[in-house]
Scaffold this motif. Structure first.
Motif, short mmCIF file in Angstrom:
data_model
loop_
_atom_site.label_atom_id
_atom_site.label_comp_id
_atom_site.label_asym_id
_atom_site.label_seq_id
_atom_site.Cartn_x
_atom_site.Cartn_y
_atom_site.Cartn_z
N ASP A 80 79.64 75.02 82.32
CA ASP A 80 80.26 75.89 83.33
C ASP A 80 81.73 75.57 83.55
O ASP A 80 82.50 76.44 83.95
CB ASP A 80 79.51 75.80 84.65
CG ASP A 80 79.44 74.37 85.18
OD1 ASP A 80 79.12 73.45 84.41
OD2 ASP A 80 79.67 74.17 86.39
N ASP A 81 82.15 74.34 83.29
CA ASP A 81 83.57 73.98 83.48
C ASP A 81 84.49 74.89 82.67
O ASP A 81 85.41 75.51 83.21
CB ASP A 81 83.81 72.53 83.07
CG ASP A 81 82.98 71.54 83.87
OD1 ASP A 81 81.76 71.76 84.00
OD2 ASP A 81 83.55 70.56 84.36
N GLY A 117 74.78 74.43 83.08
CA GLY A 117 75.10 73.20 83.80
C GLY A 117 75.72 73.40 85.17
O GLY A 117 76.33 72.48 85.70
N ALA A 118 75.58 74.57 85.76
CA ALA A 118 76.23 74.85 87.04
C ALA A 118 75.55 74.11 88.18
O ALA A 118 74.32 73.93 88.19
CB ALA A 118 76.22 76.34 87.32
N THR A 122 77.72 76.00 93.78
CA THR A 122 78.45 77.11 93.18
C THR A 122 77.53 78.30 92.94
O THR A 122 77.90 79.45 93.17
CB THR A 122 79.10 76.68 91.85
OG1 THR A 122 79.96 75.57 92.09
CG2 THR A 122 79.91 77.81 91.25
N LYS A 123 76.28 78.04 92.51
CA LYS A 123 75.35 79.14 92.26
C LYS A 123 74.99 79.88 93.55
O LYS A 123 74.90 81.11 93.55
CB LYS A 123 74.10 78.60 91.56
CG LYS A 123 74.35 78.18 90.11
CD LYS A 123 73.07 77.94 89.35
CE LYS A 123 72.40 76.66 89.77
NZ LYS A 123 71.25 76.32 88.89
N THR A 339 82.65 66.91 83.85
CA THR A 339 83.78 67.37 84.66
C THR A 339 84.93 66.38 84.64
O THR A 339 86.10 66.77 84.55
CB THR A 339 83.32 67.64 86.10
OG1 THR A 339 82.29 68.63 86.08
CG2 THR A 339 84.47 68.15 86.95
N ILE A 340 84.64 65.09 84.70
CA ILE A 340 85.72 64.11 84.60
C ILE A 340 86.37 64.19 83.22
O ILE A 340 87.60 64.17 83.09
CB ILE A 340 85.20 62.69 84.87
CG1 ILE A 340 84.77 62.58 86.34
CG2 ILE A 340 86.27 61.64 84.54
CD1 ILE A 340 84.10 61.25 86.69
N ALA A 341 85.55 64.30 82.17
CA ALA A 341 86.10 64.37 80.81
C ALA A 341 86.91 65.63 80.60
O ALA A 341 87.95 65.61 79.92
CB ALA A 341 84.97 64.28 79.78
N THR A 342 86.46 66.77 81.15
CA THR A 342 87.22 68.00 80.94
C THR A 342 88.55 67.97 81.68
O THR A 342 89.58 68.43 81.16
CB THR A 342 86.38 69.24 81.36
OG1 THR A 342 86.94 70.40 80.74
CG2 THR A 342 86.36 69.48 82.86
N MET A 343 88.56 67.40 82.90
CA MET A 343 89.80 67.35 83.66
C MET A 343 90.77 66.31 83.09
O MET A 343 91.97 66.54 83.02
CB MET A 343 89.49 67.07 85.13
CG MET A 343 88.74 68.23 85.81
SD MET A 343 88.02 67.85 87.41
CE MET A 343 89.48 67.75 88.44
#
Length: 563
Positions: A80-81, A117-118, A122-123, A339-343
């Protein structure tokens, strides 16, 4: 002067930086997605056939809960990211404006069908947006212990990078107000929207300075949060609609809520600054533990995740192997790996790195969208996504009804017709849904949920034709000669009994009578006397503003259909 030198003169940020940031953000998401929420190496092995993930690989995941299915995910599949990052980017128009209405009413509801993976928050937020009387500035959801004002997760911070990539002036921080609006559409706690602001600040810093910001800069970013109330009060829609309702529900003013989170940030800052000053190899892991990045109750915090991504990027700022650096983040189990890895990937990549060697799903489309953001940042004309008419558009209430197959091919309502490129995956239970990989016409691949009757024939993926999106005539129209004649609304009968109408009926009545100002005022006064009067008046005003805006953008030839 060459085109290349002209771009650099207009914007010191380079196209390569934006492309690299987008590519590494997607890669970080893809590798962290494999280990997300895995509590042991045994769980990772069950998913991917390896105990430690070093690069993007094929793996399997159960989706759809207890009645869902186990599906095969290709190497480089993202969560979802990246999905929401692409949704955000499509809503940034050629002139730089953020089409938040299309984001809230088209992109987010349709995304809920193919989300991977949301988080629950958020959903729930997105499901509430499908109601006609709910707008981006009035999404006060509450369901099963999840509510808007406590929505402080990282589901907003993970998606805001395109606002920074497309910003025409990073030094003046023109991206901040759009980042804030994007965030509060789903996240109402200061930890959520300040996490987005912090990540945007760190990303802008890297793009401008081509270096990773360190502890001194983090502290300055925290202190800059105090300017947010001024930005909110300068925006008419936020000041009139969002702020009064939000402060009423929270029970404090915005500045006090921000001050409280700033104190939390400084406490976390003191912990991580002392750890990374020792320059040890395990400093990132220790920072995770120190500020609750591995505790279920705090690991998904928007502001903590944004800080931990900055810490990770800082610790690995001099790495010659960013894939290995992101693998380290992905393999610290029970942290928010994807999320940490994507940011962090977005930050490391913003220095202008070579693309990752590991596969990334839809990389060509991701880079195309990065190019589009960069073109917007240098004021170059580009294409816009052709969204449905928001006046007539109603997002489907049921997830499976978002996909239709009446034409013989899978169509995701609001996004377009695609082709099926995989086998189907059948869920459990008598009335189970199926899932099938679908390639959309603009190049994105999604795992769509649909009714079993829409099991489609498999085709080979089409050659990706990126950026084949309709031109938005609104941005190219410069002449005033084609303005429609002034429209005089009919007189409104004063005998109408407004107290018998609900919000939808009132809205339709006002629209039918040409947005008569006195009628609008009477409706607002009537709604203010009812239970939840403030919320009802805000919802009504939002519907009217949206409908009025749609009419203002109509072609002259369409005017007769509106009156």
């Amino acid at each position: 002067m060459t085109l290349r030198s002209l771009e650099l003169k207009m914007n010191k940020v380079t196209r390569e930086q934006v492309r690299s940031s987008a590519a590494w953000a997607a890669y970080g998401d893809a590798i962290g997605f494999i280990t997300e929420l895995a509590d042991s190496q045994k769980a990772v092995y069950h998913r991917a056939g390896v105990k430690r993930v070093e690069t993007t690989i094929e793996w399997k995941r159960r989706i759809g809960g207890v009645s869902g299915a186990t599906v095969n995910l290709p190497a480089g599949a993202y969560s979802d990211d990246t999905q929401l990052r692409l949704s955000t980017g499509r809503c940034i128009r050629s002139g730089g404006d953020f089409d938040i209405e299309s984001f809230a009413k088209v992109e987010l509801p349709i995304w809920s069908n193919y989300a991977l993976g949301a988080g629950r928050g958020t959903k729930v937020a997105v499901a509430h947006l499908t109601n006609r009387d709910v707008n981006w500035f009035s999404n006060n959801y509450s369901k099963k212990g999840i509510d808007y004002i406590h929505g402080g997760g990282n589901g907003a911070a993970m998606r805001i990078q395109p606002h920074v990539w497309a910003c025409s002036d990073l030094v003046k921080k023109k991206y901040l107000i759009d980042v804030f609006k994007n965030s509060i559409t789903t996240h109402g706690h200061a930890r959520g929207f300040l996490g987005s602001i912090f990540h945007a600040e760190t990303l802008a810093y890297v793009l401008v300075n081509k270096s990773i910001p360190g502890p001194d800069e983090w502290l300055a970013f925290f202190e800059s949060f105090r300017c947010i109330p001024d930005l909110v009060n300068q925006d008419p829609s936020l000041k009139a609609f969002w702020l009064p309702s939000w402060e009423g529900k929270v029970g404090s003013c915005l500045s006090d809520a921000i001050d409280e989170v700033v104190k939390e940030c400084i406490d976390d800052y003191d912990l991580v600054a002392s750890i990374i000053s020792l320059n040890k190899e395990d400093s990132y892991h220790k920072c995770l533990v120190a500020i609750g990045g591995m505790e279920p109750s705090t690991r998904g915090s928007g502001i903590k995740t944004a800080l931990l991504a900055a810490v990770h990027a800082w610790v690995y700022r001099s790495t010659t192997n960013p894939e290995q650096a992101l693998a380290e983040a992905a393999n610290i189990l029970q942290s928010d790996t994807d999320t940490i890895a994507t940011m962090s990937g977005a930050l490391l990549g913003a220095k202008g790195l070579e693309f990752p060697n590991g596969k990334v799903q839809d990389l060509e489309y991701i880079i195309s969208e990065a190019d589009r953001c960069y073109d917007i940042s240098i004021n170059r004309s580009t294409t816009n996504f052709d969204y449905p008419d928001l006046f007539t558009w109603t997002p489907p209430k049921t997830l499976v009804d978002i996909v239709s197959g009446e034409s013989g091919s899978p169509e995701l309502k609001g996004l377009g017709m695609g082709i099926a490129i995989s086998e189907t995956y059948l869920g459990k239970g008598e009335h189970s849904s199926i899932w099938q990989w679908v390639q959309l016409p603009f190049g994105q691949t999604v795992l769509a949920k649909m009714r079993p009757l829409w099991a489609f024939e498999i085709y080979r993926p089409l050659p990706v034709k990126v950026r084949q999106i309709t031109e938005d005539v609104k941005n190219t129209a410069s002449s005033t000669d084609n303005k429609p004649p002034a429209f005089k609304p009919p007189q409104v009968k004063s005998t109408v009994e407004l107290h018998k109408l609900n919000i939808d009926q009132m809205s339709d009545f006002v629209i039918q009578h040409g947005f008569d100002e006195k009628l609008i005022g009477r409706c607002i006064l009537e709604l203010s006397t009812r239970e939840l009067g403030v919320e009802s008046a805000i919802a009504f005003a939002g519907i009217i503003v949206k409908a009025k805006g749609v009419r203002a953008r109509r072609k002259p030839s369409d005017l007769s259909t509106l009156i």
